[in-house]
Design an enzyme around this catalytic site. Structure first.
Site, PDB file in Angstrom:
ATOM      1  N   TYR A 155       0.846  -1.202   0.000  1.00  0.00           N
ATOM      2  CA  TYR A 155       0.000   0.000   0.000  1.00  0.00           C
ATOM      3  C   TYR A 155       0.880   1.251   0.000  1.00  0.00           C
ATOM      4  O   TYR A 155       0.655   2.188  -0.779  1.00  0.00           O
ATOM      5  CB  TYR A 155      -0.922  -0.025   1.225  1.00  0.00           C
ATOM      6  CG  TYR A 155      -1.950   1.082   1.239  1.00  0.00           C
ATOM      7  CD1 TYR A 155      -3.130   0.957   0.509  1.00  0.00           C
ATOM      8  CD2 TYR A 155      -1.754   2.249   1.977  1.00  0.00           C
ATOM      9  CE1 TYR A 155      -4.087   1.973   0.509  1.00  0.00           C
ATOM     10  CE2 TYR A 155      -2.697   3.262   1.989  1.00  0.00           C
ATOM     11  CZ  TYR A 155      -3.871   3.117   1.261  1.00  0.00           C
ATOM     12  OH  TYR A 155      -4.809   4.127   1.272  1.00  0.00           O
ATOM     13  N   LYS A 159       0.901   3.983  -2.991  1.00  0.00           N
ATOM     14  CA  LYS A 159       0.470   5.366  -2.775  1.00  0.00           C
ATOM     15  C   LYS A 159       1.645   6.346  -2.918  1.00  0.00           C
ATOM     16  O   LYS A 159       1.457   7.490  -3.338  1.00  0.00           O
ATOM     17  CB  LYS A 159      -0.212   5.514  -1.413  1.00  0.00           C
ATOM     18  CG  LYS A 159      -1.543   4.765  -1.319  1.00  0.00           C
ATOM     19  CD  LYS A 159      -2.579   5.273  -2.312  1.00  0.00           C
ATOM     20  CE  LYS A 159      -3.942   4.609  -2.142  1.00  0.00           C
ATOM     21  NZ  LYS A 159      -4.939   5.088  -3.099  1.00  0.00           N
TER      22      LYS A 159
HETATM   23  P1  NAP Z   1     -13.472   1.541   0.657  1.00  0.00           P
HETATM   24  O1  NAP Z   1     -14.695   1.988   1.360  1.00  0.00           O
HETATM   25  O2  NAP Z   1     -12.903   0.191   0.918  1.00  0.00           O
HETATM   26  O3  NAP Z   1     -13.667   1.765  -0.911  1.00  0.00           O
HETATM   27  C1  NAP Z   1     -12.772   1.275  -1.856  1.00  0.00           C
HETATM   28  C2  NAP Z   1     -13.437   1.325  -3.206  1.00  0.00           C
HETATM   29  O4  NAP Z   1     -12.553   0.769  -4.187  1.00  0.00           O
HETATM   30  C3  NAP Z   1     -14.714   0.483  -3.245  1.00  0.00           C
HETATM   31  O5  NAP Z   1     -15.651   1.095  -4.082  1.00  0.00           O
HETATM   32  C4  NAP Z   1     -14.207  -0.799  -3.868  1.00  0.00           C
HETATM   33  O6  NAP Z   1     -15.205  -1.576  -4.472  1.00  0.00           O
HETATM   34  C5  NAP Z   1     -13.260  -0.230  -4.892  1.00  0.00           C
HETATM   35  N1  NAP Z   1     -12.393  -1.269  -5.421  1.00  0.00           N
HETATM   36  C6  NAP Z   1     -11.496  -2.021  -4.748  1.00  0.00           C
HETATM   37  N2  NAP Z   1     -10.942  -2.923  -5.573  1.00  0.00           N
HETATM   38  C7  NAP Z   1     -11.512  -2.752  -6.779  1.00  0.00           C
HETATM   39  C8  NAP Z   1     -11.382  -3.393  -8.030  1.00  0.00           C
HETATM   40  N3  NAP Z   1     -10.552  -4.433  -8.215  1.00  0.00           N
HETATM   41  N4  NAP Z   1     -12.129  -2.958  -9.068  1.00  0.00           N
HETATM   42  C9  NAP Z   1     -12.987  -1.936  -8.905  1.00  0.00           C
HETATM   43  N5  NAP Z   1     -13.164  -1.290  -7.743  1.00  0.00           N
HETATM   44  C10 NAP Z   1     -12.450  -1.708  -6.697  1.00  0.00           C
HETATM   45  O7  NAP Z   1     -12.287   2.511   1.030  1.00  0.00           O
HETATM   46  P2  NAP Z   1     -12.104   4.098   0.959  1.00  0.00           P
HETATM   47  O8  NAP Z   1     -11.456   4.476   2.238  1.00  0.00           O
HETATM   48  O9  NAP Z   1     -13.324   4.808   0.531  1.00  0.00           O
HETATM   49  O10 NAP Z   1     -10.959   4.151  -0.157  1.00  0.00           O
HETATM   50  C11 NAP Z   1     -11.049   4.903  -1.335  1.00  0.00           C
HETATM   51  C12 NAP Z   1      -9.656   5.348  -1.725  1.00  0.00           C
HETATM   52  O11 NAP Z   1      -9.150   6.232  -0.739  1.00  0.00           O
HETATM   53  C13 NAP Z   1      -8.639   4.214  -1.851  1.00  0.00           C
HETATM   54  O12 NAP Z   1      -7.770   4.449  -2.927  1.00  0.00           O
HETATM   55  C14 NAP Z   1      -7.882   4.317  -0.528  1.00  0.00           C
HETATM   56  O13 NAP Z   1      -6.597   3.775  -0.611  1.00  0.00           O
HETATM   57  C15 NAP Z   1      -7.871   5.812  -0.339  1.00  0.00           C
HETATM   58  N6  NAP Z   1      -7.598   6.277   1.016  1.00  0.00           N
HETATM   59  C16 NAP Z   1      -8.434   6.003   2.047  1.00  0.00           C
HETATM   60  C17 NAP Z   1      -8.136   6.485   3.301  1.00  0.00           C
HETATM   61  C18 NAP Z   1      -9.013   6.261   4.489  1.00  0.00           C
HETATM   62  O14 NAP Z   1      -8.636   6.656   5.589  1.00  0.00           O
HETATM   63  N7  NAP Z   1     -10.175   5.656   4.357  1.00  0.00           N
HETATM   64  C19 NAP Z   1      -6.982   7.235   3.517  1.00  0.00           C
HETATM   65  C20 NAP Z   1      -6.147   7.489   2.440  1.00  0.00           C
HETATM   66  C21 NAP Z   1      -6.459   7.010   1.189  1.00  0.00           C
HETATM   67  P3  NAP Z   1     -15.907  -2.786  -3.648  1.00  0.00           P
HETATM   68  O15 NAP Z   1     -16.883  -2.149  -2.716  1.00  0.00           O
HETATM   69  O16 NAP Z   1     -16.528  -3.607  -4.716  1.00  0.00           O
HETATM   70  O17 NAP Z   1     -14.797  -3.497  -2.911  1.00  0.00           O
END
Ligand code: NAP
Length: 250
Positions: A155, A159
């Site tokens: 990860y 990133k």
């Molecule tokens: P999340 O709720 O787990 O959402 C992740 C999204 O990515 C979901 O819609 C998921 O779809 C989709 N996804 C994963 N694998 C995929 C694939 N193979 N094909 C198509 N879609 C896929 O997490 P989130 O926190 O909202 O994350 C969104 C982004 O923000 C990510 O890039 C994450 O690394 C980044 N981020 C999050 C945080 C945090 O604190 N939450 C911090 C920094 C960065 P499914 O529902 O089908 O799995």
């Protein structure tokens, strides 16, 4: 004239069914954009919310663990929504294990989804945007674009790679009127961070370090996405905008 107005623009948001992607898709629609909601789980709730705002929304099915769907995502967006102005690369996964135990499968799965597919979707959208006079690309980075973290080697690599890729694409495509930037969310309460929120000690340590003294809400990312997608950001290039409640300032 409202420089944040996105009326008449079409955005693609990957991973739009939940969490940050859903919040960004809805925020872009609130600012006037129509949205293609791309992902492996149909973004029915998101599409419903966008249509309730009077905007056009479509579900595009794509599993971004490989680059197989990237050209189709661009083609289907243009076919069903008429154009493509804004790409938000949000879909992402995380795998946790100590570095000494980390498997090749956990490395490849994360790097393929979070970095390789992002680059090739940027390439497919970039080709379209160059041919059509410009566009906006917003990649979702992380605090681990700046820091090392622990127990998440693939990860952190993906990133950190997003940070470099965002700058490289800005360097190559600014002359084509394409603005490539990233948003680095801090600790946001979503599925991605459920394990951290459930771990009492990590949760307390994280909260203690955040100047805002709370987890971020996915909706906290909306304003940054609208800004970077809008005319207000037309001279912003290769920037990684932290939306982190002050985490990096600490
Ligand atoms: P999340 O709720 O787990 O959402 C992740 C999204 O990515 C979901 O819609 C998921 O779809 C989709 N996804 C994963 N694998 C995929 C694939 N193979 N094909 C198509 N879609 C896929 O997490 P989130 O926190 O909202 O994350 C969104 C982004 O923000 C990510 O890039 C994450 O690394 C980044 N981020 C999050 C945080 C945090 O604190 N939450 C911090 C920094 C960065 P499914 O529902 O089908 O799995």
């Amino acid at each position: 004239m409202n420089p944040f107005d996105l009326s008449g623009r079409v955005a693609v948001v990957t991973g739009a069914n939940t969490g940050i992607g859903q919040a960004i898709a809805v925020a872009l629609a609130e600012a006037g954009a129509d949205v293609a909601c791309v992902g492996r789980t149909p973004a029915e709730d998101t599409v419903e919310r966008i249509r309730a705002l009077g905007r056009h929304a479509e579900i595009i099915s794509a599993d971004l663990s490989t680059i197989e769907p990237v050209t189709r995502v661009v083609d289907e967006t243009v076919e069903r929504l008429g154009r493509l102005d804004i790409l938000v690369n949000n879909a992402g996964i995380i795998r946790r294990a100590d570095a000494v135990d980390f498997t090749e499968e956990d490395w490849d799965a994360v790097v393929d989804t979070n970095l390789k597919s992002v680059f090739f979707l940027c390439q497919a959208a970039g080709r379209h945007m160059i041919a059509n006079g410009g566009g906006r690309i917003i990649n979702i980075a992380s605090m681990l674009t700046f820091q090392g973290g622990i127990r998440v080697p693939s990860y952190t690599a993906s990133k950190s790679g997003i940070g470099g890729l965002t700058k490289l694409l800005a360097n190559e495509w600014a002359k084509h009127n394409i603005n490539v930037n990233a948003i680095a969310p801090g600790y946001i309460a979503t599925n991605n961070t459920a394990a951290l929120q459930a771990d009492e000690m990590r949760n307390a340590a994280i909260l203690d370090r955040i100047p805002a003294a709370r987890w971020g809400d996915p909706a906290d990312l909306g304003g940054a996405a609208v800004f970077l997608a809008s005319d207000a950001a037309s001279y912003v290039q290769g920037h990684i905008l932290a939306v982190d409640g002050g985490w990096l300032a600490r």
